[in-house]
Design a protein around this motif. Structure first.
Motif, PDB file in Angstrom:
ATOM      1  N   VAL A  62      19.352   8.861  23.313  1.00 56.75           N
ATOM      2  CA  VAL A  62      19.376   9.954  24.296  1.00 56.75           C
ATOM      3  C   VAL A  62      18.560  11.144  23.796  1.00 56.75           C
ATOM      4  N   GLY A  63      18.720  11.489  22.522  1.00 57.72           N
ATOM      5  CA  GLY A  63      17.972  12.612  21.958  1.00 57.72           C
ATOM      6  C   GLY A  63      16.476  12.378  21.981  1.00 57.72           C
ATOM      7  N   CYS A  64      16.051  11.168  21.614  1.00 58.21           N
ATOM      8  CA  CYS A  64      14.609  10.857  21.606  1.00 58.21           C
ATOM      9  C   CYS A  64      14.019  10.829  23.011  1.00 58.21           C
ATOM     10  N   VAL A  65      14.692  10.182  23.938  1.00 61.39           N
ATOM     11  CA  VAL A  65      14.200  10.109  25.321  1.00 61.39           C
ATOM     12  C   VAL A  65      14.181  11.505  25.945  1.00 61.39           C
ATOM     13  N   GLY A  66      15.243  12.267  25.727  1.00 65.39           N
ATOM     14  CA  GLY A  66      15.304  13.625  26.269  1.00 65.39           C
ATOM     15  C   GLY A  66      14.221  14.514  25.689  1.00 65.39           C
ATOM     16  N   LEU A  67      13.990  14.406  24.393  1.00 62.85           N
ATOM     17  CA  LEU A  67      12.947  15.190  23.737  1.00 62.85           C
ATOM     18  C   LEU A  67      11.576  14.883  24.346  1.00 62.85           C
ATOM     19  N   ALA A  68      11.305  13.604  24.557  1.00 62.41           N
ATOM     20  CA  ALA A  68      10.028  13.210  25.158  1.00 62.41           C
ATOM     21  C   ALA A  68       9.913  13.730  26.591  1.00 62.41           C
ATOM     22  N   MET A  69      10.990  13.630  27.356  1.00 64.06           N
ATOM     23  CA  MET A  69      10.953  14.077  28.749  1.00 64.06           C
ATOM     24  C   MET A  69      10.722  15.581  28.837  1.00 64.06           C
ATOM     25  N   TYR A  70      11.479  16.347  28.076  1.00 73.86           N
ATOM     26  CA  TYR A  70      11.339  17.800  28.158  1.00 73.86           C
ATOM     27  C   TYR A  70       9.978  18.265  27.638  1.00 73.86           C
ATOM     28  N   TRP A  71       9.466  17.595  26.605  1.00 73.54           N
ATOM     29  CA  TRP A  71       8.135  17.937  26.107  1.00 73.54           C
ATOM     30  C   TRP A  71       7.087  17.670  27.187  1.00 73.54           C
ATOM     31  N   GLN A  72       7.202  16.529  27.867  1.00 72.89           N
ATOM     32  CA  GLN A  72       6.257  16.162  28.922  1.00 72.89           C
ATOM     33  C   GLN A  72       6.245  17.215  30.024  1.00 72.89           C
ATOM     34  N   VAL A  73       7.414  17.661  30.441  1.00 74.27           N
ATOM     35  CA  VAL A  73       7.496  18.652  31.520  1.00 74.27           C
ATOM     36  C   VAL A  73       6.889  19.980  31.066  1.00 74.27           C
ATOM     37  N   GLY A 116      16.084  22.384  26.880  1.00 71.90           N
ATOM     38  CA  GLY A 116      16.331  20.945  26.781  1.00 71.90           C
ATOM     39  C   GLY A 116      15.883  20.382  25.445  1.00 71.90           C
ATOM     40  N   ILE A 117      14.731  20.834  24.960  1.00 73.53           N
ATOM     41  CA  ILE A 117      14.234  20.387  23.652  1.00 73.53           C
ATOM     42  C   ILE A 117      15.207  20.818  22.564  1.00 73.53           C
ATOM     43  N   TYR A 118      15.672  22.054  22.645  1.00 70.09           N
ATOM     44  CA  TYR A 118      16.659  22.540  21.680  1.00 70.09           C
ATOM     45  C   TYR A 118      17.922  21.668  21.700  1.00 70.09           C
ATOM     46  N   SER A 119      18.397  21.353  22.903  1.00 69.96           N
ATOM     47  CA  SER A 119      19.595  20.513  23.023  1.00 69.96           C
ATOM     48  C   SER A 119      19.370  19.137  22.407  1.00 69.96           C
ATOM     49  N   CYS A 120      18.207  18.553  22.652  1.00 70.22           N
ATOM     50  CA  CYS A 120      17.909  17.224  22.107  1.00 70.22           C
ATOM     51  C   CYS A 120      17.775  17.255  20.588  1.00 70.22           C
ATOM     52  N   VAL A 121      17.206  18.323  20.058  1.00 71.86           N
ATOM     53  CA  VAL A 121      17.137  18.464  18.603  1.00 71.86           C
ATOM     54  C   VAL A 121      18.551  18.555  18.021  1.00 71.86           C
ATOM     55  N   ILE A 123      21.250  17.250  19.371  1.00 77.26           N
ATOM     56  CA  ILE A 123      21.818  15.900  19.488  1.00 77.26           C
ATOM     57  C   ILE A 123      21.368  15.048  18.313  1.00 77.26           C
ATOM     58  N   LEU A 124      20.073  15.100  18.000  1.00 80.09           N
ATOM     59  CA  LEU A 124      19.539  14.295  16.899  1.00 80.09           C
ATOM     60  C   LEU A 124      20.055  14.788  15.546  1.00 80.09           C
ATOM     61  N   ARG A 125      20.146  16.091  15.380  1.00 75.69           N
ATOM     62  CA  ARG A 125      20.629  16.668  14.123  1.00 75.69           C
ATOM     63  C   ARG A 125      22.106  16.342  13.879  1.00 75.69           C
ATOM     64  N   ASP A 126      22.926  16.502  14.933  1.00 79.10           N
ATOM     65  CA  ASP A 126      24.373  16.339  14.795  1.00 79.10           C
ATOM     66  C   ASP A 126      24.836  14.899  14.979  1.00 79.10           C
ATOM     67  N   GLY A 127      24.020  14.089  15.646  1.00 81.19           N
ATOM     68  CA  GLY A 127      24.409  12.709  15.907  1.00 81.19           C
ATOM     69  C   GLY A 127      25.482  12.569  16.957  1.00 81.19           C
ATOM     70  N   ASN A 128      25.615  13.586  17.816  1.00 83.25           N
ATOM     71  CA  ASN A 128      26.606  13.535  18.899  1.00 83.25           C
ATOM     72  C   ASN A 128      26.167  14.470  20.020  1.00 83.25           C
ATOM     73  N   MET A 129      26.985  14.533  21.056  1.00 82.29           N
ATOM     74  CA  MET A 129      26.652  15.343  22.230  1.00 82.29           C
ATOM     75  C   MET A 129      27.380  16.684  22.231  1.00 82.29           C
ATOM     76  N   SER A 130      27.835  17.126  21.073  1.00 84.54           N
ATOM     77  CA  SER A 130      28.654  18.341  21.010  1.00 84.54           C
ATOM     78  C   SER A 130      27.916  19.600  21.478  1.00 84.54           C
ATOM     79  N   VAL A 131      26.612  19.571  21.523  1.00 87.68           N
ATOM     80  CA  VAL A 131      25.853  20.722  22.010  1.00 87.68           C
ATOM     81  C   VAL A 131      26.213  21.048  23.460  1.00 87.68           C
ATOM     82  N   PHE A 132      26.721  20.084  24.200  1.00 92.10           N
ATOM     83  CA  PHE A 132      27.077  20.287  25.601  1.00 92.10           C
ATOM     84  C   PHE A 132      28.536  20.672  25.806  1.00 92.10           C
ATOM     85  N   HIS A 133      29.283  20.743  24.751  1.00 99.60           N
ATOM     86  CA  HIS A 133      30.733  21.065  24.889  1.00 99.60           C
ATOM     87  C   HIS A 133      31.017  22.488  24.535  1.00 99.60           C
TER      88      HIS A 133
END
Length: 133
Positions: A62-73, A116-121, A123-133
């Motif tokens: 999720v972090g990798c796909v999200g990072l690519a998507m947000y970078w593309q936009v 979004g890039i910050y959130s994905c970073v 996710i990758l750093r923490d290994g979970n989705m806690s950035v959204f909680h």
């Protein structure tokens, strides 16, 4: 779209502005669905599971796909604004008009992807989705 009345490059099906908008509109749907599912579904019970569900909703994927998507936009927005300026499509319009119409409408496609890039970073750093909680 109203924007195509302001910037004629959006009326030209051969222009970058048209295709980046069209392409982002199609290519961001699957990653957006993935991000939303990952945010709302509890995948903690699947962390040791090798199932398709666990792999696709894993923080790494999720972090990798999200990072690519947000970078593309964000990248598409930067290139579009540079194209707008380079091709002098601002001529005949007031500075205020360009800042309000082009600046504000495109700033959304610049600043929200940065979040979004910050959130994905995170996710990758923490290994979970806690950035959204």
């Amino acid at each position: 779209s109203t924007y195509s009345l302001y910037d004629p490059s959006y009326q030209n099906h051969e222009s970058f502005g048209f295709f980046i908008d069209f392409g982002n509109g199609l290519s961001t749907i699957p990653p957006s669905i993935l991000m939303n599912l990952a945010m709302v579904l509890d995948t903690s019970g699947y962390s040791d599971d090798n199932s398709w569900f666990a792999t696709v909703l894993s923080p790494l994927f999720v972090g990798c796909v999200g990072l690519a998507m947000y970078w593309q936009v964000m990248y598409g927005t930067i290139i579009y604004v540079l194209s707008f300026l380079f091709n002098r499509r601002y001529e005949g319009k007031s500075t205020l008009e360009v800042c309000l119409f082009v600046g504000i409408s495109n700033s959304l496609w610049f600043f929200f992807p940065i979040a979004g890039i910050y959130s994905c970073v995170c996710i990758l750093r923490d290994g979970n989705m806690s950035v959204f909680h």
